[in-house]
Design a protein around this motif. Structure first.
Motif, PDB file in Angstrom:
ATOM      1  N   ASN A 146       0.809  -1.225   0.000  1.00  0.00           N
ATOM      2  CA  ASN A 146       0.000   0.000   0.000  1.00  0.00           C
ATOM      3  C   ASN A 146       0.836   1.267   0.000  1.00  0.00           C
ATOM      4  OD1 ASN A 146      -2.463  -1.358   0.014  1.00  0.00           O
ATOM      5  ND2 ASN A 146      -2.465  -1.537   2.245  1.00  0.00           N
ATOM      6  N   ALA A 147       2.096   1.164   0.433  1.00  0.00           N
ATOM      7  CA  ALA A 147       2.932   2.359   0.538  1.00  0.00           C
ATOM      8  C   ALA A 147       4.227   2.249  -0.251  1.00  0.00           C
ATOM      9  CB  ALA A 147       3.243   2.631   2.014  1.00  0.00           C
ATOM     10  N   ALA A 148       4.409   1.186  -0.989  1.00  0.00           N
ATOM     11  CA  ALA A 148       5.662   0.968  -1.708  1.00  0.00           C
ATOM     12  C   ALA A 148       5.988   2.140  -2.623  1.00  0.00           C
ATOM     13  CB  ALA A 148       5.573  -0.319  -2.534  1.00  0.00           C
ATOM     14  N   GLY A 149       7.214   2.621  -2.524  1.00  0.00           N
ATOM     15  CA  GLY A 149       7.666   3.696  -3.387  1.00  0.00           C
ATOM     16  C   GLY A 149       7.460   5.092  -2.844  1.00  0.00           C
ATOM     17  N   ILE A 150       6.669   5.236  -1.782  1.00  0.00           N
ATOM     18  CA  ILE A 150       6.510   6.550  -1.157  1.00  0.00           C
ATOM     19  C   ILE A 150       7.836   6.941  -0.497  1.00  0.00           C
ATOM     20  CG2 ILE A 150       5.384   7.786   0.736  1.00  0.00           C
ATOM     21  CD1 ILE A 150       2.855   6.239   0.146  1.00  0.00           C
ATOM     22  N   GLU A 151       8.227   8.188  -0.665  1.00  0.00           N
ATOM     23  CA  GLU A 151       9.443   8.690  -0.032  1.00  0.00           C
ATOM     24  C   GLU A 151       9.068   9.712   1.030  1.00  0.00           C
ATOM     25  OE1 GLU A 151      13.052   8.839  -2.994  1.00  0.00           O
ATOM     26  OE2 GLU A 151      11.269   9.646  -3.999  1.00  0.00           O
ATOM     27  N   ALA A 152       9.735   9.639   2.182  1.00  0.00           N
ATOM     28  CA  ALA A 152       9.387  10.516   3.290  1.00  0.00           C
ATOM     29  C   ALA A 152      10.633  10.942   4.051  1.00  0.00           C
ATOM     30  CB  ALA A 152       8.400   9.817   4.230  1.00  0.00           C
ATOM     31  N   PHE A 153      10.497  12.078   4.719  1.00  0.00           N
ATOM     32  CA  PHE A 153      11.602  12.619   5.523  1.00  0.00           C
ATOM     33  C   PHE A 153      11.005  13.452   6.647  1.00  0.00           C
ATOM     34  CE2 PHE A 153      14.347  16.349   6.346  1.00  0.00           C
ATOM     35  CZ  PHE A 153      15.436  15.692   6.897  1.00  0.00           C
ATOM     36  N   TYR A 154      11.476  13.232   7.876  1.00  0.00           N
ATOM     37  CA  TYR A 154      10.990  13.965   9.043  1.00  0.00           C
ATOM     38  C   TYR A 154      12.023  14.989   9.498  1.00  0.00           C
ATOM     39  CZ  TYR A 154       7.073  10.726   9.613  1.00  0.00           C
ATOM     40  OH  TYR A 154       5.918  10.001   9.418  1.00  0.00           O
ATOM     41  N   PHE A 155      11.501  16.162   9.908  1.00  0.00           N
ATOM     42  CA  PHE A 155      12.374  17.242  10.366  1.00  0.00           C
ATOM     43  C   PHE A 155      11.600  18.117  11.347  1.00  0.00           C
ATOM     44  CE2 PHE A 155       9.992  18.613   6.745  1.00  0.00           C
ATOM     45  CZ  PHE A 155       9.736  19.973   6.911  1.00  0.00           C
ATOM     46  N   ARG A 156      12.217  19.202  11.832  1.00  0.00           N
ATOM     47  CA  ARG A 156      11.578  20.064  12.824  1.00  0.00           C
ATOM     48  C   ARG A 156      11.571  21.515  12.365  1.00  0.00           C
ATOM     49  NH1 ARG A 156      10.786  17.108  17.404  1.00  0.00           N
ATOM     50  NH2 ARG A 156      12.191  15.344  17.784  1.00  0.00           N
ATOM     51  N   ASP A 157      10.548  22.241  12.824  1.00  0.00           N
ATOM     52  CA  ASP A 157      10.514  23.683  12.575  1.00  0.00           C
ATOM     53  C   ASP A 157      11.300  24.390  13.683  1.00  0.00           C
ATOM     54  OD1 ASP A 157       8.909  23.924  14.847  1.00  0.00           O
ATOM     55  OD2 ASP A 157       7.147  24.676  13.787  1.00  0.00           O
ATOM     56  N   PRO A 158      11.403  25.715  13.688  1.00  0.00           N
ATOM     57  CA  PRO A 158      12.221  26.402  14.711  1.00  0.00           C
ATOM     58  C   PRO A 158      11.788  26.150  16.147  1.00  0.00           C
ATOM     59  CG  PRO A 158      11.833  27.864  12.859  1.00  0.00           C
ATOM     60  CD  PRO A 158      10.981  26.653  12.624  1.00  0.00           C
ATOM     61  N   ASP A 159      10.505  25.797  16.366  1.00  0.00           N
ATOM     62  CA  ASP A 159      10.039  25.462  17.712  1.00  0.00           C
ATOM     63  C   ASP A 159      10.086  23.966  17.974  1.00  0.00           C
ATOM     64  OD1 ASP A 159       9.109  27.866  19.288  1.00  0.00           O
ATOM     65  OD2 ASP A 159       8.079  28.245  17.393  1.00  0.00           O
ATOM     66  N   ARG A 160      10.709  23.225  17.069  1.00  0.00           N
ATOM     67  CA  ARG A 160      10.920  21.792  17.178  1.00  0.00           C
ATOM     68  C   ARG A 160       9.622  20.979  17.014  1.00  0.00           C
ATOM     69  NH1 ARG A 160      13.169  18.966  20.739  1.00  0.00           N
ATOM     70  NH2 ARG A 160      14.704  18.013  19.363  1.00  0.00           N
ATOM     71  N   HIS A 161       8.618  21.552  16.361  1.00  0.00           N
ATOM     72  CA  HIS A 161       7.462  20.752  15.963  1.00  0.00           C
ATOM     73  C   HIS A 161       7.890  19.821  14.837  1.00  0.00           C
ATOM     74  CE1 HIS A 161       5.373  24.541  17.407  1.00  0.00           C
ATOM     75  NE2 HIS A 161       4.851  23.606  18.188  1.00  0.00           N
ATOM     76  N   ALA A 162       7.412  18.596  14.888  1.00  0.00           N
ATOM     77  CA  ALA A 162       7.753  17.618  13.853  1.00  0.00           C
ATOM     78  C   ALA A 162       6.958  17.900  12.576  1.00  0.00           C
ATOM     79  CB  ALA A 162       7.467  16.213  14.348  1.00  0.00           C
TER      80      ALA A 162
END
Length: 225
Positions: A158-174
């Motif tokens: 169902n998710a094969a091939g999806i690319e993702a990346f997690y990071f934070r804003d200046p207040d460290r919200h994901a």
């Protein structure tokens, strides 16, 4: 009455009888209690800094900017503040609202916050090119959660091939970057566009027990990952 007219009349009567239950059900079906999901609120400590980040790095456009000191509104938020500055921003068809409360400082995101903590929440920003978007974040010295963009494996059909990346804003919200291959995601994410950041696909929260019965808000269909 000739036989032809009798046959036509009988057909109309049969059709009416067949459609009657559908019409009754349509009249009796209640309208959904929840009609949609509005802007996602994000509390910030420094509005000018947040505006610079969301507009210059992530390409959000400011729609409105207002200061609110209405006691009913502050009571709704449950915050002991003298006022709040609310800035609505748009990316594609979706909106967020940045909020900075006056006269009080809330607690920051815990330094050791992790994705399995039950206060964890994020919004997923769809991009047309995840590598190029990642480079922009790196150039802006954004705090990373992921080591880099990740391609979801083929065994997860169902998710094969999806690319993702997690990071934070200046207040460290994901926050999340997400890119859909041609066979995944809504059709609008594949429309020709000369934009890198396209819109918000979803917002996700962590819960303690996924088997617990709870009300689910309606949302556009999407491929989970």
């Amino acid at each position: 009455m000739d036989q032809s007219r009798q046959s036509k009349l009988a057909f109309v009567l049969i059709l009416a009888v067949l459609l009657l239950p559908c019409a009754v059900l349509a009249q009796q079906a209640p309208s959904p209690l929840v009609q949609g999901v509005g802007p996602i609120e994000i509390t910030v400590s420094d509005m000018d800094r947040a505006l610079k980040f969301y507009s210059e790095v992530l390409s959000f456009e400011k729609v409105s900017d207002q200061n609110v000191d209405d006691t009913n509104y502050l009571g709704l938020e449950g915050a002991s503040a003298s006022g709040v500055r609310v800035v609505r921003m748009r990316l594609g068809d979706e909106y967020i609202e940045l909020m900075q409360f006056a006269g009080t400082q809330g607690r920051p995101v815990p330094a050791d916050s992790r994705s399995n903590d039950r206060w964890f929440q994020h919004i997923a920003i769809v991009v047309s090119d995840v590598r190029r978007a990642y480079e922009r974040l790196r150039d802006a010295h954004v705090e990373q959660i992921s080591s880099g963009p990740q391609r979801l494996p083929d065994w997860n059909v169902n998710a094969a091939g999806i690319e993702a990346f997690y990071f934070r804003d200046p207040d460290r919200h994901a926050l999340e970057l997400i890119h859909f291959p041609p066979d995944k995601g809504q059709s609008k994410w594949h429309s020709p566009a000369n934009k890198l950041f396209l819109g918000i696909d979803h917002s996700a929260i962590v819960i303690g027990d996924i088997n617990t019965k709870f009300a689910v808000l309606p949302r556009p269909a999407r491929t989970s990952h």
